[in-house]
Design a protein around this motif. Structure first.
Motif, PDB file in Angstrom:
ATOM      1  N   UNK A  75      -8.753   2.879   0.612  1.00 34.21           N
ATOM      2  CA  UNK A  75      -7.919   2.632   1.774  1.00 34.21           C
ATOM      3  C   UNK A  75      -7.984   1.160   2.224  1.00 34.21           C
ATOM      4  N   UNK A 107      -0.148  11.137   8.287  1.00 35.16           N
ATOM      5  CA  UNK A 107      -0.962  11.406   9.477  1.00 35.16           C
ATOM      6  C   UNK A 107      -2.192  10.518   9.578  1.00 35.16           C
ATOM      7  N   UNK A 108      -2.107   9.293   9.089  1.00 32.61           N
ATOM      8  CA  UNK A 108      -3.280   8.437   9.185  1.00 32.61           C
ATOM      9  C   UNK A 108      -3.230   7.660  10.494  1.00 32.61           C
ATOM     10  N   UNK A 109      -4.379   7.093  10.872  1.00 32.62           N
ATOM     11  CA  UNK A 109      -4.429   6.264  12.072  1.00 32.62           C
ATOM     12  C   UNK A 109      -3.556   5.036  11.860  1.00 32.62           C
ATOM     13  N   UNK A 142       0.829  -1.192   0.000  1.00 30.81           N
ATOM     14  CA  UNK A 142       0.000   0.000   0.000  1.00 30.81           C
ATOM     15  C   UNK A 142       0.871   1.252   0.000  1.00 30.81           C
ATOM     16  N   UNK A 143       0.250   2.352  -0.327  1.00 31.60           N
ATOM     17  CA  UNK A 143       0.920   3.649  -0.228  1.00 31.60           C
ATOM     18  C   UNK A 143       0.466   4.305   1.068  1.00 31.60           C
ATOM     19  N   UNK A 144       1.370   4.492   2.020  1.00 33.45           N
ATOM     20  CA  UNK A 144       0.947   5.068   3.299  1.00 33.45           C
ATOM     21  C   UNK A 144       0.431   6.488   3.114  1.00 33.45           C
ATOM     22  N   UNK A 145      -0.527   6.853   3.932  1.00 33.74           N
ATOM     23  CA  UNK A 145      -1.041   8.219   3.897  1.00 33.74           C
ATOM     24  C   UNK A 145      -0.470   8.991   5.080  1.00 33.74           C
ATOM     25  N   UNK A 187      -4.765   2.227   9.533  1.00 33.27           N
ATOM     26  CA  UNK A 187      -4.910   2.444   8.097  1.00 33.27           C
ATOM     27  C   UNK A 187      -3.572   2.136   7.434  1.00 33.27           C
ATOM     28  N   UNK A 197     -11.729   7.396   8.443  1.00 33.49           N
ATOM     29  CA  UNK A 197     -11.327   6.231   9.225  1.00 33.49           C
ATOM     30  C   UNK A 197     -10.568   6.643  10.476  1.00 33.49           C
ATOM     31  N   UNK A 198     -10.385   7.906  10.666  1.00 37.08           N
ATOM     32  CA  UNK A 198      -9.571   8.341  11.812  1.00 37.08           C
ATOM     33  C   UNK A 198     -10.232   7.955  13.129  1.00 37.08           C
ATOM     34  N   UNK A 258      -3.257   3.303   0.965  1.00 41.29           N
ATOM     35  CA  UNK A 258      -4.232   3.181  -0.117  1.00 41.29           C
ATOM     36  C   UNK A 258      -3.684   2.269  -1.210  1.00 41.29           C
TER      37      UNK A 258
END
Lengths: 159, 778
Positions: free
Chosen positions: A64, A47-49, A42-45, A52, A158-159, A55
């Motif tokens: 996601x 400041x994501x939780x 996946x490609x991390x986003x 997660x 999803x946060x 994506x």
């Protein structure tokens, strides 16, 4: 879609997809499953939780992937090519659930879905609709919409 | 959506087109470039709107369109002299008509007073005294009166029901005698006017009708056969067909029209009734109707002979056709959807029916030297969602193709193998498909330019200035969404140009400029972007005043040293508005900062240049489409990111000596004597804890929406690429520092940076740095 899903849960026979997370078994309504695919990086986003994973590209759509183990408070998954992403449709959103493996397709009657026992951890309980007893196994039915609870700030569903 | 609503929607879409054509035509006439056809086109546009509105019972619209049409008809016939005043009146009427269409579509109340006033002006223009009680209601009755005597019975058949009214006679008296001669000169006996107008006067023995369809008639799916059959219902008729203009088979245009019918009709019906049959094709054929007083059929044998000849000819041609092209066993007209599909009907109308039935097949099936015949532009309406879906799919195809190519390369297949060559071809094809699909969304900027001419008129009227709009490059094509979102910024810029830029007529004369101010709007394609210039020849920016206001509003400090360009740029500053009192025209609480923001939201840029006394030019540079974006692909902490190219000013490799620490954590980089804040993208996005070493990084200089510059530190630059924009919001939500996502050639998702958010993310520090920089600079 969600309505349909609710109705089918209330109806006589429900088809469910069962999968494993560690030693436990869970299931989701088959009507909300769009696809099942092997793990792809996946490609991390930013400041994501922590649950997660990032994506992925599913036929041109960016969606996601949620590490369900981490979401339920278990040890976060360390994905290998043997891990599986279950693509589910919840409301108008499509998200992937990272699980260890898909184990079964079940047909159960609504009446056999029992209320979640009052022993599980509060966090895990909040994502469960009920449990199903089957051949000596206990399978927990995941409430998909609460996995994806909108957070109040509205940024990052999803946060 | 029910069928009626769908049809209505189509009607309104068509209205938009008709209104555009109307305005376009009027502007052409205003420039004195128009000819008869332009006036006809304008007339047709209004006529079509009226017709459609009538079908939907939109009475207010019908009434106004009717009055408008009447005046236009006066122009067409030359009865009303075409002056600039008249054109202005027409343009304002077009605005009112457009408002009425909009109100009919979206609901809301019409500006009754304006409509009534406009109606009155129009009626005055064509010499009708509005009925005192209900001017609008009077219009339908009055209008044909004005049209009829001049036109003769030639062109407005729907109005002929009104012919035998006494009013007609009054008007006819006022008209020169000539048209009447036109109309009635065909009568072999001298007919007294009163007699003609009397109820039974129109009961002549019959009519001789000459009917020559144009290719457009067939293109609009009309059928000569039906018309003739309809005529046949009115009475006994004799049809002769002149096919002498029919070229040889190999010279035939399948969409051409070659037949010239002469119909002798014996009927009790009126001429109006005859013309009514041709109502829907009145512009697409040449039609002559003359009363036939005696000798209905002079030589029936001869006519019969002709009909037989036609039949034989057609049959022979069909034979020939089958022989020449056995593959096209189906008649050609079925292959060509644009051509009419005449039914090979046997249904007898009268004795002439077989000829009539067979004849229309001929022009359709045959081709012509009708190179001169204007082909109707073939367009279809497609739901935008479908187009977008197609664009999405093609985007996926492109990604898939490049993934496949990459896999094949990885598998070690030789460059020249069949597989690799086939893949190259596939790549070309997919790129071509992508370009073509993107072109579907592209639309000429013409409609938006046309809307601006209305803005110019209104604002000029309001401010009492005389302004002319000159547009160039209306055919420049841009993505539909870009066009839609350009309307507000352009309107605002035009308002500003006229309200603040162009001087009052007396001031202009005093300065030795022409009294009429000029606003130019020019669109052009420039290196993959579309550039739109809005220029006025007004006074230019009053820099002293701009500066004073900026100081007063605290945008700049009183001792700031600013270049002329920097002062001009101040008008884009948030909270800046040069209007000292809020005027109706441009002071609506939105300033040029809003314009700049909306342009930037489209991935565009806006700049200004001004020369005192000579005018101001705004230049917009816009992407051709919103679906793709030119980006610079970079890596940060092992992640691939895309920086929008439109924000990048330059890239450079920082030198140790250029990096200066500022305070606890902040760092700046010295570039050509100024200090620019250095931002580590990896740290801002949380990809890494410890900030990277600037010397090991690449600095990407970006310009943010408020024109401040920053240097973004990235690990490496991979290259420039056009990327397809994918929404993150659809399935996830907004992410800080990320504008959108895209899919790279390897199928992985990459995020597109939101440069403004990243810069704002360290704004607190920035403010401090800015303050320091200003101190240093001063």
């Amino acid at each position: 879609m969600t309505q349909l899903h609710e109705q089918s849960v209330a109806g006589a026979n429900n088809e469910l997809i069962a999968f494993r997370l560690g030693q436990q078994e869970f299931c989701v309504d088959i009507m909300s499953v769009r696809d099942i695919r092997g793990w792809t990086p996946t490609t991390p986003l930013p400041h994501s939780e922590h649950y997660v994973k990032g994506v992925i590209n599913l036929r041109g759509a960016v969606l996601p992937v949620v590490d369900l183990a981490a979401r339920l408070g278990f040890t976060p998954a360390d994905p290998t090519p043997r891990h599986v992403i279950i693509i589910t449709q919840v409301g108008r959103q499509t998200i992937g659930l990272l699980v260890d493996a898909v184990s079964d397709i079940l047909t159960v009657e609504s009446s056999s879905i029992q209320a979640t026992p009052n022993v599980a951890s509060e966090l895990a309980r909040s994502f469960m609709k009920g449990v199903i007893a089957m051949e000596g196994r206990m399978i927990s039915l995941i409430a998909l919409d609460s996995v994806l609870t909108h957070n109040q700030s509205g940024s990052g569903l999803l946060n | 959506m029910d069928t009626m609503a769908a049809i209505k929607q189509t009607f309104f879409q068509e209205c938009e087109e008709q209104l555009a054509e109307l305005e376009d035509g009027l502007l052409t006439i205003e420039r004195e470039e128009g000819d008869v056809e332009t006036i006809n086109a304008v007339f047709r546009a209004v006529h079509s709107i009226k017709g459609g509105a009538g079908a939907f019972g939109l009475d207010a619209l019908v009434r106004f369109a009717h009055t408008f049409e009447t005046t236009l008809d006066g122009m067409r016939s030359g009865r009303i002299e075409i002056t600039q005043q008249i054109i202005k009146l027409m343009l304002r009427s077009a605005d009112v008509l457009s408002d009425l269409v909009r109100i009919s579509r979206d609901g809301g109340a019409a500006d009754e007073a304006r409509v009534a006033q406009m109606t009155e002006e129009l009626q005055k223009a064509c010499g009708i005294e509005p009925a005192p009680a209900a001017p609008a209601a009077a219009a339908p009755a009055a209008a044909p009166v004005a049209i009829e005597p001049v036109e003769g019975a030639a062109l407005v058949p729907d109005e002929f029901g009104f012919v035998p009214t006494p009013v007609h006679f009054d008007f006819a008296d006022e008209q020169p005698e000539e048209p009447q001669v036109d109309e009635f000169g065909f009568a072999p006996v001298k007919i007294d006017f009163d007699e003609l107008l009397a109820e039974d006067a129109s009961h002549t023995e019959g009519f001789e009708i000459r009917f020559r369809p144009k290719p457009e008639l067939y293109a609009k799916a009309n059928d000569a056969l039906r018309l003739l059959r309809e005529l046949g219902r009115m009475g006994e008729m004799e049809v002769t067909c002149d096919y002498s203009s029919l070229p040889h088979l190999d010279a035939i245009d399948p969409e051409g029209a070659y037949f010239d019918w002469t119909i002798k009709l014996k009927t009790d019906g009126t001429e109006a009734a005859v013309r009514e049959i041709f109502e829907f094709v009145e512009f697409d054929c040449d039609l002559e109707v003359r009363p036939l007083i005696s000798g209905f059929v002079e030589a029936p044998e001869e006519a019969e002979k002709v009909v037989k000849e036609v039949l034989a000819q057609v049959a022979a041609e069909e034979q020939a056709e089958k022989a020449v092209a056995p593959v096209a066993a189906a008649p050609v007209f079925e292959v060509k959807p644009a051509a009419p599909a005449p039914e090979p009907v046997a249904a007898p109308v009268q004795e002439a029916a077989p000829a009539v039935a067979a004849a229309p097949a001929a022009p359709a099936a045959n081709a012509a030297a009708a190179a001169s015949a204007p082909a109707p532009s073939a367009t279809i309406r497609v739901d935008l969602d479908r187009v977008d879906r197609l664009i999405d799919l093609v985007g996926e195809l492109v990604i898939n193709q490049s993934m496949l190519a990459q896999r094949v390369m990885e598998a070690g297949i030789a460059r020249l193998s069949d597989v690799a060559v086939g893949l190259d071809d596939l790549e070309h094809l997919t790129r071509e498909i992508q370009d073509s699909v993107m072109a579907i969304r592209a639309q000429p900027v013409r409609p938006i330019f046309q809307r601006m001419s209305r803005v110019v008129r209104e604002v000029a009227d309001m401010t009492g200035k005389s302004v002319r709009l000159i547009t160039e490059g209306e055919n420049c094509e841009v993505d539909k969404t870009v066009i839609e979102r350009l309307a507000d910024p352009l309107t605002h810029m035009i308002r500003n140009a006229i309200d603040h830029g162009i001087e009052k007529p007396e001031d202009r004369i005093a300065k030795g400029k022409p009294e009429q101010g000029v606003v130019r709007m020019i669109a052009a394609h420039r290196s993959g972007r579309v550039v739109i210039e809005v220029a006025d020849d007004g006074a230019g920016i009053n820099r002293q005043r701009v500066r004073d206001i900026a100081v007063k509003k605290g945008i700049i400090s009183p001792d700031a040293q600013l270049t002329d360009a920097e002062i001009d740029d101040l008008i884009f500053a948030p909270g800046f508005s040069t209007a000292e009192k809020i005027s109706d025209v441009s002071g609506r609480g939105v300033g040029m900062d809003v314009v700049r923001r909306s342009i930037q939201a489209l991935g565009g840029r806006i700049s200004i240049s001004s020369r005192p006394g000579q005018g101001t030019t705004f230049t917009l540079s816009l992407p051709l489409t919103l679906a793709v974006l030119d980006g610079m692909v970079v890596t940060v902490a092992g992640q691939t990111l895309v920086v929008p190219l439109s924000t990048i000013v330059e890239t450079l490799q920082p030198k140790e000596s250029d990096i200066h620490g500022l305070g606890e954590k902040a760092r700046v980089i010295a570039i050509r004597g100024s200090f620019i804040p250095l931002i580590d993208v990896g740290a801002v996005l949380g990809y890494r804890e410890v900030e990277a070493d600037p010397v090991q990084s690449v600095a990407v200089m970006v310009e943010t929406e408020n024109q401040s510059q920053c240097a973004l530190m990235v690990d490496a630059i991979i290259g420039q690429q056009q990327v397809v924009i994918k929404s993150l919001e659809t399935n996830y939500g907004h992410v800080f520092g990320v504008a959108a996502a895209t899919i790279l050639g390897d199928g992985r998702v990459a995020v597109i940076l939101d440069v403004d958010a990243i810069v704002a993310g360290s704004r607190t520090e920035m403010a401090r740095i800015d303050a320091n920089r200003k101190r240093n600079a001063a």
